[in-house]
Motif scaffolding. Structure first.
Motif, PDB file in Angstrom:
ATOM      1  N   GLU A 117       1.128  -1.304  -0.201  1.00  0.00           N
ATOM      2  CA  GLU A 117      -0.168   0.363   0.208  1.00  0.00           C
ATOM      3  C   GLU A 117       0.756   0.804  -0.407  1.00  0.00           C
ATOM      4  OE1 GLU A 117      -2.904   0.789  -0.356  1.00  0.00           O
ATOM      5  OE2 GLU A 117      -2.799  -1.792  -0.719  1.00  0.00           O
ATOM      6  N   TYR A 118       1.816   1.126   0.669  1.00  0.00           N
ATOM      7  CA  TYR A 118       2.573   2.267   1.075  1.00  0.00           C
ATOM      8  C   TYR A 118       3.700   2.706  -0.357  1.00  0.00           C
ATOM      9  CZ  TYR A 118       6.399   5.295   2.003  1.00  0.00           C
ATOM     10  OH  TYR A 118       8.040   6.809   2.032  1.00  0.00           O
ATOM     11  N   LEU A 119       3.918   1.711  -1.030  1.00  0.00           N
ATOM     12  CA  LEU A 119       4.718   1.570  -1.970  1.00  0.00           C
ATOM     13  C   LEU A 119       3.568   2.319  -2.828  1.00  0.00           C
ATOM     14  CD1 LEU A 119       7.605  -1.190  -2.257  1.00  0.00           C
ATOM     15  CD2 LEU A 119       7.825   1.130  -1.681  1.00  0.00           C
ATOM     16  N   SER A 120       3.240   1.850  -3.456  1.00  0.00           N
ATOM     17  CA  SER A 120       1.771   2.246  -4.813  1.00  0.00           C
ATOM     18  C   SER A 120       1.797   3.713  -4.498  1.00  0.00           C
ATOM     19  CB  SER A 120       0.619   0.752  -4.408  1.00  0.00           C
ATOM     20  OG  SER A 120      -0.171   1.507  -3.052  1.00  0.00           O
ATOM     21  N   LYS A 121       1.885   4.233  -3.312  1.00  0.00           N
ATOM     22  CA  LYS A 121       1.197   5.778  -3.426  1.00  0.00           C
ATOM     23  C   LYS A 121       2.777   6.769  -3.193  1.00  0.00           C
ATOM     24  CE  LYS A 121      -2.672   4.518  -1.090  1.00  0.00           C
ATOM     25  NZ  LYS A 121      -2.749   4.199   0.627  1.00  0.00           N
ATOM     26  N   ILE A 122       3.935   6.119  -3.398  1.00  0.00           N
ATOM     27  CA  ILE A 122       5.427   7.168  -3.831  1.00  0.00           C
ATOM     28  C   ILE A 122       5.025   7.574  -5.002  1.00  0.00           C
ATOM     29  CG2 ILE A 122       6.079   6.119  -1.427  1.00  0.00           C
ATOM     30  CD1 ILE A 122       8.176   4.889  -3.495  1.00  0.00           C
ATOM     31  N   GLU A 123       5.815   8.933  -4.866  1.00  0.00           N
ATOM     32  CA  GLU A 123       6.137   9.227  -6.122  1.00  0.00           C
ATOM     33  C   GLU A 123       7.785  10.008  -6.072  1.00  0.00           C
ATOM     34  OE1 GLU A 123       4.288  10.371  -8.695  1.00  0.00           O
ATOM     35  OE2 GLU A 123       2.329   9.319  -7.626  1.00  0.00           O
ATOM     36  N   PRO A 124       8.111   9.796  -6.559  1.00  0.00           N
ATOM     37  CA  PRO A 124       7.912   9.060  -8.354  1.00  0.00           C
ATOM     38  C   PRO A 124       7.277   8.409  -8.140  1.00  0.00           C
ATOM     39  CG  PRO A 124      10.490   9.320  -8.056  1.00  0.00           C
ATOM     40  CD  PRO A 124       9.372  10.280  -6.893  1.00  0.00           C
ATOM     41  N   PRO A 125       6.773   7.167  -9.170  1.00  0.00           N
ATOM     42  CA  PRO A 125       5.758   5.685  -8.729  1.00  0.00           C
ATOM     43  C   PRO A 125       7.264   4.647  -8.763  1.00  0.00           C
ATOM     44  CG  PRO A 125       5.087   6.377 -10.266  1.00  0.00           C
ATOM     45  CD  PRO A 125       6.099   7.754 -10.336  1.00  0.00           C
ATOM     46  N   VAL A 126       7.233   3.697  -8.670  1.00  0.00           N
ATOM     47  CA  VAL A 126       8.192   3.156  -8.956  1.00  0.00           C
ATOM     48  C   VAL A 126       7.633   1.948 -10.031  1.00  0.00           C
ATOM     49  CG1 VAL A 126       9.181   0.617  -7.969  1.00  0.00           C
ATOM     50  CG2 VAL A 126       8.252   1.848  -6.950  1.00  0.00           C
ATOM     51  N   GLU A 127       8.586   1.969 -11.116  1.00  0.00           N
ATOM     52  CA  GLU A 127       8.943   1.606 -12.411  1.00  0.00           C
ATOM     53  C   GLU A 127       9.655   0.092 -12.342  1.00  0.00           C
ATOM     54  OE1 GLU A 127      10.474   4.262 -15.117  1.00  0.00           O
ATOM     55  OE2 GLU A 127       8.973   5.516 -14.353  1.00  0.00           O
TER      56      GLU A 127
END
Length: 75
Positions: free
Chosen positions: A27-37
């Protein structure tokens, strides 16, 4: 000693608490900016288990292409 999914004694699965924490991490990682690629991981089972909820969500939503990249140098 408990049996491990990979048969390697030093490669145990996550505990139930660890599974819950992996979901919180997703949940945390899906909301960080810039997004994980891209996702890199150690080949250890518990590392892959930790990343699975996030990778499932990331790839399902089309925010990234591919899969978890295994790096044997990590770990």
């Amino acid at each position: 000693m408990a049996k491990t999914p990979t048969g390697i004694p030093t490669d145990p699965p996550l505990t139930s608490k660890g599974v819950e924490q992996s979901k919180e991490l997703a949940e945390y990682l899906s909301k960080i900016e810039p997004p994980v690629e891209r996702i890199y991981s150690s080949p250890f089972y518990r590392c892959l288990q930790t990343l699975k909820p996030f990778s499932d969500k990331l790839f399902e939503e089309g925010k990234a292409k591919g899969r978890i990249r295994i790096d044997r140098g990590i770990g």
